[in-house]
Motif scaffolding. Structure first.
Motif, PDB file in Angstrom:
ATOM      1  N   SER A  19       1.053  -1.237  -0.108  1.00  0.00           N
ATOM      2  CA  SER A  19      -0.163   0.073  -0.044  1.00  0.00           C
ATOM      3  C   SER A  19       0.907   1.324   0.030  1.00  0.00           C
ATOM      4  O   SER A  19       0.594   2.303  -0.760  1.00  0.00           O
ATOM      5  N   GLN A  20       1.915   1.076   0.637  1.00  0.00           N
ATOM      6  CA  GLN A  20       2.995   2.296   0.950  1.00  0.00           C
ATOM      7  C   GLN A  20       3.423   2.876  -0.392  1.00  0.00           C
ATOM      8  O   GLN A  20       3.693   3.684  -0.777  1.00  0.00           O
ATOM      9  N   LYS A  22       2.593   1.401  -3.415  1.00  0.00           N
ATOM     10  CA  LYS A  22       1.377   1.648  -4.644  1.00  0.00           C
ATOM     11  C   LYS A  22       1.427   3.125  -5.003  1.00  0.00           C
ATOM     12  O   LYS A  22       1.531   3.499  -6.120  1.00  0.00           O
ATOM     13  N   PHE A  23       1.353   4.119  -3.789  1.00  0.00           N
ATOM     14  CA  PHE A  23       1.190   5.400  -4.005  1.00  0.00           C
ATOM     15  C   PHE A  23       2.363   6.297  -4.038  1.00  0.00           C
ATOM     16  O   PHE A  23       2.465   7.456  -3.927  1.00  0.00           O
ATOM     17  N   SER A  70      -2.415  10.162  -3.607  1.00  0.00           N
ATOM     18  CA  SER A  70      -3.511   9.156  -2.766  1.00  0.00           C
ATOM     19  C   SER A  70      -3.498   7.843  -3.592  1.00  0.00           C
ATOM     20  O   SER A  70      -3.461   6.830  -3.057  1.00  0.00           O
ATOM     21  N   GLU A  71      -3.585   8.038  -4.953  1.00  0.00           N
ATOM     22  CA  GLU A  71      -3.820   6.990  -6.087  1.00  0.00           C
ATOM     23  C   GLU A  71      -3.177   7.621  -7.196  1.00  0.00           C
ATOM     24  O   GLU A  71      -3.021   8.938  -7.290  1.00  0.00           O
ATOM     25  N   LYS A  72      -3.256   6.782  -8.248  1.00  0.00           N
ATOM     26  CA  LYS A  72      -2.765   7.271  -9.527  1.00  0.00           C
ATOM     27  C   LYS A  72      -3.630   8.482 -10.075  1.00  0.00           C
ATOM     28  O   LYS A  72      -4.812   8.320 -10.214  1.00  0.00           O
ATOM     29  N   LYS A  82     -10.142  15.772  -2.468  1.00  0.00           N
ATOM     30  CA  LYS A  82      -9.378  15.282  -3.920  1.00  0.00           C
ATOM     31  C   LYS A  82      -9.220  16.033  -4.994  1.00  0.00           C
ATOM     32  O   LYS A  82     -10.116  16.846  -5.488  1.00  0.00           O
ATOM     33  N   THR A  84      -8.292  15.404  -8.871  1.00  0.00           N
ATOM     34  CA  THR A  84      -8.034  14.416  -9.783  1.00  0.00           C
ATOM     35  C   THR A  84      -7.559  15.056 -11.110  1.00  0.00           C
ATOM     36  O   THR A  84      -8.081  15.705 -11.675  1.00  0.00           O
TER      37      THR A  84
END
Length: 464
Positions: A19-20, A22-23, A70-72, A82, A84
């Protein structure tokens, strides 16, 4: 059972590590988002990737705000909302969405100087060597720090801490001792001629201009009622208490209006005001939650309304009145101030931009009881009233849009008067030490190290 628990812990650690990772985004990946983008109210912002801390920043009017991955293609701003980023069918960034709105990429070609990311470019090999501030044609007298009681060794340590990043985003530190500028240092891309935003420290300037307008007889006194200056408004929530709000109540943040920055449920929410068409009417339309002169509540609408009163009384814009009076008298020639209290100022907050040296001159004027070069620029009485406790705001004593506070060093309290603003903007007057300190910074909406720097490296010299 023990083996099962160990296996579970192992799987959890793998998942946590995944998880760490991944972002986690590299600097080169972050650079893909760089560019000039549309922003609210037909303005623009810049997105920049920092090579120093590998963080993406939104830059709005030179203020930097971190965006955490946070994510891609999705980042969180400082309010954890957020952001985006959008891509076209060839996976090229085309814009971003925020709060349900879409903003387009305008220009991908941007260049950010290396200086904006590092306090000093030679930070790894940095070794501070003190130099006397250079004399300029701005009216400030300079002096060697050796001829003062200040501790040069402590200031050396302070410089090291700023440059090594212990105290991030400090843009300048200036000290006036016994009427003379003895210390002046700048960091990142800042220098003595570059204007710096003052944020809410602007409020103390509005207080000064109010005093000058009263000194000149353009406003009778601080007891004049606020609504008498706005006969054109048909106001909501009009009560007898609201009719009794005075200029003094605005100066002390005791208007009684439902306007309190520390209360998220307050109707006078600053963000809501910023996007309204008339900030003064927005403020005066608010319901009353206390009597005028009652509880102190930090409300940006109060000094905004006060600024408009000065404009009405002087028949000049607030910046022009400042230019013809205060700034002319103390030699401030280079400034930027767009005082338009409406939605067009939502991102600049009607604040003034000054050089740190001119901020120091403003502090010195108040330290000298309103006198500059033997001229009484602001009446001694107004300065005294401004720096006297009239209310308590956010648990701190408060004068006429000046904070009255102390910093404690090893059990000793040092009492100062401060004009201060978001990001670490501080103009401190230290009457007992006959000193003015100015610190500017970029720690917006986060903890500023300005007070700690003064506590640890400037005030301790007076303990000896």
């Amino acid at each position: 059972m023990k083996r099962t628990c160990l296996l579970l812990l192992f799987l959890l650690s793998l998942f946590s590590g995944y998880s760490q990772q991944k972002f986690k985004i590299t600097y080169e990946q972050l650079k893909e988002y760089e560019g000039i983008y549309e922003y609210q109210n037909n303005t623009t912002l810049q997105i920049a990737a920092s090579p120093k801390d590998t963080i993406l920043y939104a830059i709005i009017n030179e203020s930097k705000y971190a965006l955490k991955p946070s994510e891609k293609d999705i980042f969180l701003n400082m309010s954890k909302e957020k952001i985006t980023f959008l891509r076209n069918n060839t996976a090229v960034i085309t814009g971003y969405t925020s709060d349900g709105k879409t903003f387009n990429l305008i220009n991908k070609k941007v260049n950010f100087p290396k200086e904006m990311w590092y306090p000093r470019l030679n930070s790894k090999d940095f070794k501070y060597v003190y130099q006397q501030p250079k004399k300029d044609l701005d009216g400030l007298v300079t002096e060697l720090i050796d001829n003062t009681t200040l501790d040069k060794a402590l200031l050396n340590k302070m410089m090291q801490k700023i440059v090594d990043g212990t105290y991030p985003n400090v843009h300048s530190v200036l000290i006036i001792k016994d009427g003379k500028l003895v210390f002046e240092e700048y960091f990142y891309e800042y220098n003595k001629t570059k204007l710096h935003e003052m944020r809410s420290a602007t409020k103390s300037l509005v207080s000064a201009l109010t005093g000058i307008a009263i000194d000149k007889g353009l406003i009778k006194d601080a007891n004049e009622t606020v609504l008498s200056f706005f006969p054109e408004y048909t106001l909501k929530n009009l009560t007898e208490d609201k009719r009794q709000i005075t200029i003094k109540n605005l100066l002390t943040n005791q208007s009684g209006l439902d306007c309190d920055l520390s209360n998220p449920k307050s109707e006078g929410n600053e963000t809501t005001m910023n996007y309204s068409e008339d900030w003064v009417k927005f403020t005066l339309d608010l319901p009353m939650v206390d009597v005028p002169g009652g509880r102190g509540m930090y409300c940006s609408g109060n000094p905004i309304t006060l600024g408009k009163i000065v404009e009405k009384a002087t028949k000049m814009t607030l910046p022009d009145f400042a230019k013809e009076t205060l700034f002319k008298d103390i030699g401030i020639k280079n400034f930027k101030w767009n005082f338009k209290p409406d939605a067009s100022s939502a991102e600049t907050f009607c604040q003034i931009y000054l050089t740190p040296r001119d901020m120091a001159k403003f502090g010195l004027l108040y330290l000298n009881k309103g006198v500059w070069n033997d001229k009484q620029v602001i009446s001694k009485e107004w300065v005294k009233e401004s720096l006297t406790k009239h209310s308590v705001v956010q648990g701190v004593n408060y004068g006429y849009l000046w904070w009255i506070k102390y910093l404690e060093v090893n059990g000793t309290k040092y009492y100062g008067k401060a004009a201060q603003g978001n990001g670490g903007q501080k103009i401190y007057i230290w009457e007992d030490q006959n000193m003015v300190t100015v610190i500017t910074g970029g720690n917006y909406n986060s903890q500023s190290p300005s007070d700690e720097i003064i506590q640890k490296y400037i005030l301790p010299a007076f303990k000896k």
